[in-house]
Design a protein around this motif. Structure first.
Motif, short mmCIF file in Angstrom:
data_model
loop_
_atom_site.label_atom_id
_atom_site.label_comp_id
_atom_site.label_asym_id
_atom_site.label_seq_id
_atom_site.Cartn_x
_atom_site.Cartn_y
_atom_site.Cartn_z
N ILE A 109 27.97 86.89 81.16
CA ILE A 109 27.24 87.98 80.50
C ILE A 109 27.25 89.39 81.07
O ILE A 109 27.15 89.68 82.14
N ARG A 110 27.43 90.33 80.27
CA ARG A 110 27.86 91.80 80.70
C ARG A 110 26.43 92.28 80.95
O ARG A 110 25.37 91.98 80.64
N SER A 111 26.45 92.83 82.18
CA SER A 111 25.24 93.55 82.79
C SER A 111 24.47 94.19 82.00
O SER A 111 23.17 93.88 81.86
N ARG A 112 24.87 95.09 80.86
CA ARG A 112 23.96 95.71 79.96
C ARG A 112 23.54 94.56 79.19
O ARG A 112 22.42 95.02 78.30
N SER A 113 24.07 93.82 78.86
CA SER A 113 23.39 92.55 77.64
C SER A 113 22.78 91.58 78.34
O SER A 113 22.15 90.77 77.51
N THR A 114 22.08 91.64 79.72
CA THR A 114 21.28 90.46 80.30
C THR A 114 19.99 90.40 79.62
O THR A 114 19.61 89.21 79.39
N ILE A 115 19.44 91.52 79.51
CA ILE A 115 18.14 91.55 78.98
C ILE A 115 18.10 91.10 77.62
O ILE A 115 17.16 89.95 77.11
N ARG A 143 24.39 88.47 66.91
CA ARG A 143 24.21 89.60 67.89
C ARG A 143 25.27 89.52 69.05
O ARG A 143 25.57 90.66 69.59
N ALA A 144 25.44 88.19 69.66
CA ALA A 144 26.36 88.29 70.71
C ALA A 144 27.68 88.72 70.29
O ALA A 144 28.27 89.44 71.07
N ARG A 145 28.09 88.44 69.13
CA ARG A 145 29.32 88.71 68.79
C ARG A 145 29.38 90.51 68.36
O ARG A 145 30.27 91.22 68.79
N ALA A 146 28.43 90.68 67.54
CA ALA A 146 28.36 92.18 67.23
C ALA A 146 28.22 93.13 68.25
O ALA A 146 28.62 94.31 68.58
N GLU A 147 27.42 92.76 69.27
CA GLU A 147 27.17 93.78 70.62
C GLU A 147 28.13 93.35 71.57
O GLU A 147 27.79 94.01 72.98
N GLN A 148 28.78 92.46 71.64
CA GLN A 148 29.72 92.15 72.71
C GLN A 148 29.17 91.96 74.13
O GLN A 148 29.16 92.35 75.01
N TRP A 149 28.07 90.98 73.95
CA TRP A 149 27.24 90.62 75.09
C TRP A 149 28.11 89.75 76.29
O TRP A 149 27.93 90.01 77.49
N PHE A 150 29.26 89.11 76.04
CA PHE A 150 30.02 88.31 76.72
C PHE A 150 31.31 89.14 77.24
O PHE A 150 32.16 89.37 76.41
N ALA A 151 31.55 88.82 78.31
CA ALA A 151 32.86 89.56 79.07
C ALA A 151 33.98 88.15 79.02
O ALA A 151 35.04 88.54 78.84
#
Length: 219
Positions: free
Chosen positions: A117-123, A184-192
């Motif tokens: 998970i990208r740091s900015r997407s953790t919360i 949301r994970a796809r749209a906001e690119q939560w995952f590296a």
């Protein structure tokens, strides 16, 4: 918990073990943020069953599992998936002669999901995982589920067992919280980095929360 790091070093030297991850787990069936310090997991890819059998009968780590309060093991073949887990390319494992959804109704499947998970997407990820954690365990056809992770935050996943592929797929698309989180994970690119893999269980042994969740399922 200290065993996770120590075992990781020891496992690097095991002949025939081509990929492995020592993993912490969440409490109970939770796939949201939680830690069970008394329970751990190992995901491993083997060159062949001979190498696995040799490890289970001779290696000190496997002998320690025999002395654990409870231990459960499952052998599986990959049948479908995509993505990566460090140097494991799901597509590179190949399919093992079993086609999901074609003549294999009512055959159990195991599903492994994991992501960096990208740091900015953790919360937002933590909030989303809390929303559908209980729903996974209650979903029709779910046999067992546990949260897994290489670290408490940032490298997390799930391992779940389902009565068949249809039940797993129905949950993925029909549960509103889960479907919205994935959108949301796809749209906001939560995952590296992420991996989704479906396996056919071939054999299981031991107990998980007092039972073998695959014991009464069709082979």
């Amino acid at each position: 918990m200290a065993r996770l790091g120590l075992d990781r070093r020891s496992l690097r030297e095991v002949d025939g073990l081509t990929f492995c991850k020592t993993l912490g787990t969440g409490r109970g069936t939770s796939t949201g943020p939680s830690i069970d310090a008394r329970r751990s997991a190992l995901f491993a890819v083997w060159r062949d069953e001979t190498a696995l059998d040799r490890f289970l009968t001779t290696h000190p780590i496997a002998h320690r599992w025999d002395d654990a309060e409870e231990a459960w093991h499952v052998r599986m073949h990959l049948v479908a998936g995509h993505g990566r887990w460090d140097d494991l390319d799901c597509a590179g494992l190949g399919r093992q002669g079993f086609s999901v959804g074609t003549g294999e109704a009512h055959v159990p499947v195991a599903v492994v999901t994991r992501a960096t998970i990208r740091s900015r997407s953790t919360i937002p990820f933590i909030r989303a995982s809390r929303s559908f954690s209980d729903a996974t365990a209650r979903a029709p056809g779910n046999l067992a589920v546990v949260g897994i992770g290489e670290r408490p935050i940032g490298r997390l996943g799930t391992f779940s067992l389902w009565a068949d592929h249809a039940a797993a797929r129905l949950f993925a698309v029909a549960d509103h919280e889960h479907a919205e989180a994935m959108r949301r994970a796809r749209a906001e690119q939560w995952f590296a980095e992420e991996l989704f893999a479906v396996f056919r269980p071939l054999a299981s042994a031991g107990s998980w929360d007092g039972r073998d969740p695959l014991a009464d399922q069709p082979a």
